[in-house]
Design a protein around this motif. Structure first.
Motif, PDB file in Angstrom:
ATOM      1  N   TRP A  81       1.088 136.235  44.078  1.00  0.00           N
ATOM      2  CA  TRP A  81      -0.118 135.964  43.296  1.00  0.00           C
ATOM      3  C   TRP A  81      -0.520 137.213  42.537  1.00  0.00           C
ATOM      4  CZ3 TRP A  81      -4.547 138.722  44.544  1.00  0.00           C
ATOM      5  CH2 TRP A  81      -4.649 139.245  45.829  1.00  0.00           C
ATOM      6  N   GLU A  82      -1.257 136.972  41.444  1.00  0.00           N
ATOM      7  CA  GLU A  82      -1.670 138.066  40.567  1.00  0.00           C
ATOM      8  C   GLU A  82      -3.003 137.707  39.920  1.00  0.00           C
ATOM      9  OE1 GLU A  82       0.023 140.303  36.546  1.00  0.00           O
ATOM     10  OE2 GLU A  82       0.809 138.323  37.084  1.00  0.00           O
ATOM     11  N   VAL A  83      -3.886 138.686  39.840  1.00  0.00           N
ATOM     12  CA  VAL A  83      -5.163 138.530  39.139  1.00  0.00           C
ATOM     13  C   VAL A  83      -5.110 139.382  37.879  1.00  0.00           C
ATOM     14  CG1 VAL A  83      -7.661 138.914  39.225  1.00  0.00           C
ATOM     15  CG2 VAL A  83      -6.458 138.092  41.265  1.00  0.00           C
ATOM     16  N   ARG A  84      -5.480 138.742  36.758  1.00  0.00           N
ATOM     17  CA  ARG A  84      -5.524 139.462  35.485  1.00  0.00           C
ATOM     18  C   ARG A  84      -6.837 139.186  34.782  1.00  0.00           C
ATOM     19  NH1 ARG A  84      -0.348 139.038  31.970  1.00  0.00           N
ATOM     20  NH2 ARG A  84      -1.635 140.505  30.844  1.00  0.00           N
ATOM     21  N   PRO A  85      -7.432 140.215  34.171  1.00  0.00           N
ATOM     22  CA  PRO A  85      -8.615 139.983  33.346  1.00  0.00           C
ATOM     23  C   PRO A  85      -8.234 139.093  32.171  1.00  0.00           C
ATOM     24  CG  PRO A  85      -8.250 142.343  33.685  1.00  0.00           C
ATOM     25  CD  PRO A  85      -7.047 141.625  34.205  1.00  0.00           C
ATOM     26  N   TRP A  86      -9.138 138.186  31.803  1.00  0.00           N
ATOM     27  CA  TRP A  86      -8.872 137.261  30.715  1.00  0.00           C
ATOM     28  C   TRP A  86     -10.000 137.376  29.702  1.00  0.00           C
ATOM     29  CZ3 TRP A  86      -9.885 131.382  30.660  1.00  0.00           C
ATOM     30  CH2 TRP A  86      -9.232 130.774  29.581  1.00  0.00           C
ATOM     31  N   THR A  87      -9.661 137.763  28.490  1.00  0.00           N
ATOM     32  CA  THR A  87     -10.635 137.894  27.418  1.00  0.00           C
ATOM     33  C   THR A  87     -10.756 136.559  26.705  1.00  0.00           C
ATOM     34  OG1 THR A  87     -10.033 140.210  27.157  1.00  0.00           O
ATOM     35  CG2 THR A  87     -11.248 139.182  25.341  1.00  0.00           C
ATOM     36  N   VAL A  88     -11.878 135.884  26.916  1.00  0.00           N
ATOM     37  CA  VAL A  88     -12.110 134.584  26.301  1.00  0.00           C
ATOM     38  C   VAL A  88     -12.731 134.801  24.923  1.00  0.00           C
ATOM     39  CG1 VAL A  88     -13.343 132.393  26.492  1.00  0.00           C
ATOM     40  CG2 VAL A  88     -12.347 133.462  28.532  1.00  0.00           C
ATOM     41  N   VAL A  89     -12.126 134.227  23.903  1.00  0.00           N
ATOM     42  CA  VAL A  89     -12.592 134.390  22.532  1.00  0.00           C
ATOM     43  C   VAL A  89     -13.307 133.133  22.053  1.00  0.00           C
ATOM     44  CG1 VAL A  89     -11.871 134.846  20.152  1.00  0.00           C
ATOM     45  CG2 VAL A  89     -10.729 136.007  22.054  1.00  0.00           C
ATOM     46  N   ILE A  90     -12.792 131.973  22.383  1.00  0.00           N
ATOM     47  CA  ILE A  90     -13.385 130.698  21.994  1.00  0.00           C
ATOM     48  C   ILE A  90     -13.807 129.969  23.265  1.00  0.00           C
ATOM     49  CG2 ILE A  90     -12.988 128.467  20.872  1.00  0.00           C
ATOM     50  CD1 ILE A  90     -12.847 130.779  18.916  1.00  0.00           C
ATOM     51  N   GLY A  91     -15.019 129.437  23.263  1.00  0.00           N
ATOM     52  CA  GLY A  91     -15.485 128.656  24.397  1.00  0.00           C
ATOM     53  C   GLY A  91     -16.242 129.454  25.433  1.00  0.00           C
ATOM     54  N   ASN A  92     -16.585 130.685  25.131  1.00  0.00           N
ATOM     55  CA  ASN A  92     -17.280 131.535  26.084  1.00  0.00           C
ATOM     56  C   ASN A  92     -18.781 131.284  26.106  1.00  0.00           C
ATOM     57  OD1 ASN A  92     -17.427 133.512  28.052  1.00  0.00           O
ATOM     58  ND2 ASN A  92     -17.558 135.180  26.593  1.00  0.00           N
ATOM     59  N   GLU A  93     -19.294 130.559  25.144  1.00  0.00           N
ATOM     60  CA  GLU A  93     -20.726 130.285  25.082  1.00  0.00           C
ATOM     61  C   GLU A  93     -21.020 129.061  25.935  1.00  0.00           C
ATOM     62  OE1 GLU A  93     -18.767 130.097  22.186  1.00  0.00           O
ATOM     63  OE2 GLU A  93     -18.912 132.241  21.869  1.00  0.00           O
ATOM     64  N   PRO A  94     -21.897 129.183  26.952  1.00  0.00           N
ATOM     65  CA  PRO A  94     -22.116 128.075  27.889  1.00  0.00           C
ATOM     66  C   PRO A  94     -22.557 126.771  27.248  1.00  0.00           C
ATOM     67  CG  PRO A  94     -23.324 130.033  28.570  1.00  0.00           C
ATOM     68  CD  PRO A  94     -22.676 130.335  27.259  1.00  0.00           C
ATOM     69  N   ASP A  95     -23.336 126.822  26.169  1.00  0.00           N
ATOM     70  CA  ASP A  95     -23.852 125.595  25.579  1.00  0.00           C
ATOM     71  C   ASP A  95     -23.148 125.217  24.279  1.00  0.00           C
ATOM     72  OD1 ASP A  95     -24.839 127.688  24.116  1.00  0.00           O
ATOM     73  OD2 ASP A  95     -26.875 126.937  24.002  1.00  0.00           O
ATOM     74  N   ALA A  96     -22.051 125.891  23.969  1.00  0.00           N
ATOM     75  CA  ALA A  96     -21.350 125.615  22.707  1.00  0.00           C
ATOM     76  C   ALA A  96     -20.502 124.349  22.840  1.00  0.00           C
ATOM     77  CB  ALA A  96     -20.466 126.788  22.329  1.00  0.00           C
ATOM     78  N   GLY A  97     -20.678 123.460  21.898  1.00  0.00           N
ATOM     79  CA  GLY A  97     -19.863 122.240  21.841  1.00  0.00           C
ATOM     80  C   GLY A  97     -18.942 122.335  20.644  1.00  0.00           C
ATOM     81  N   PRO A  98     -18.322 121.234  20.278  1.00  0.00           N
ATOM     82  CA  PRO A  98     -17.459 121.232  19.096  1.00  0.00           C
ATOM     83  C   PRO A  98     -18.264 121.541  17.833  1.00  0.00           C
ATOM     84  CG  PRO A  98     -17.213 119.200  20.357  1.00  0.00           C
ATOM     85  CD  PRO A  98     -18.340 119.971  20.961  1.00  0.00           C
ATOM     86  N   ALA A  99     -17.621 122.178  16.898  1.00  0.00           N
ATOM     87  CA  ALA A  99     -18.285 122.490  15.638  1.00  0.00           C
ATOM     88  C   ALA A  99     -18.689 121.217  14.927  1.00  0.00           C
ATOM     89  CB  ALA A  99     -17.350 123.321  14.747  1.00  0.00           C
ATOM     90  N   ARG A 100     -19.812 121.229  14.277  1.00  0.00           N
ATOM     91  CA  ARG A 100     -20.269 120.054  13.520  1.00  0.00           C
ATOM     92  C   ARG A 100     -19.289 119.790  12.385  1.00  0.00           C
ATOM     93  NH1 ARG A 100     -25.288 118.628  15.258  1.00  0.00           N
ATOM     94  NH2 ARG A 100     -26.599 120.287  16.086  1.00  0.00           N
ATOM     95  N   GLY A 101     -19.005 118.531  12.204  1.00  0.00           N
ATOM     96  CA  GLY A 101     -18.090 118.139  11.145  1.00  0.00           C
ATOM     97  C   GLY A 101     -16.628 118.185  11.561  1.00  0.00           C
ATOM     98  N   ALA A 102     -16.384 118.660  12.784  1.00  0.00           N
ATOM     99  CA  ALA A 102     -14.980 118.707  13.261  1.00  0.00           C
ATOM    100  C   ALA A 102     -14.517 117.309  13.618  1.00  0.00           C
ATOM    101  CB  ALA A 102     -14.866 119.626  14.475  1.00  0.00           C
ATOM    102  N   SER A 103     -13.263 117.033  13.377  1.00  0.00           N
ATOM    103  CA  SER A 103     -12.747 115.707  13.742  1.00  0.00           C
ATOM    104  C   SER A 103     -11.634 115.806  14.730  1.00  0.00           C
ATOM    105  CB  SER A 103     -12.293 114.933  12.526  1.00  0.00           C
ATOM    106  OG  SER A 103     -11.563 115.729  11.631  1.00  0.00           O
TER     107      SER A 103
END
Length: 103
Positions: A81-103
């Protein structure tokens, strides 16, 4: 708060050996999820050779402690097993949903 990825490399006969430890393993995972530490967890399939658990915690010790207590690790179902830090770029905002107008 940072993210950490815990990778498991499982043994070849993992699927046949896990049954007797599965409830305890899932209990540990559910408790970590209820505390807000474990965000996502699951095994890879085809082939069933690895698993990924994503933690959100102040430091890597939370994921490391989980692995040390996991019955899959203790009983030899996890070869490495291995633990690695993970830099989240998209989806890190707790209340963020899909962008408006996205299909």
């Amino acid at each position: 708060m940072p993210y950490f990825a815990l990778f498991y490399d499982v043994v070849d006969d993992y699927l046949t050996r896990r049954a007797q430890f599965r409830d305890e393993h899932l209990g540990l995972a559910r408790a970590a999820h209820a505390r807000g530490e474990l965000v996502l967890a699951g095994a890879f399939s085809d082939p069933a050779d690895r698993a990924l658990l994503v933690f959100r915690a102040p430091d890597r010790s939370v994921a490391e402690e989980f692995a040390r207590k996991d019955p899959y690790v203790i009983h030899g179902l996890v070869a490495r097993w291995e633990v690695r830090p993970w830099t989240v770029v998209i989806g890190n905002e707790p209340d963020a949903g899909p962008a408006r107008g996205a299909s």
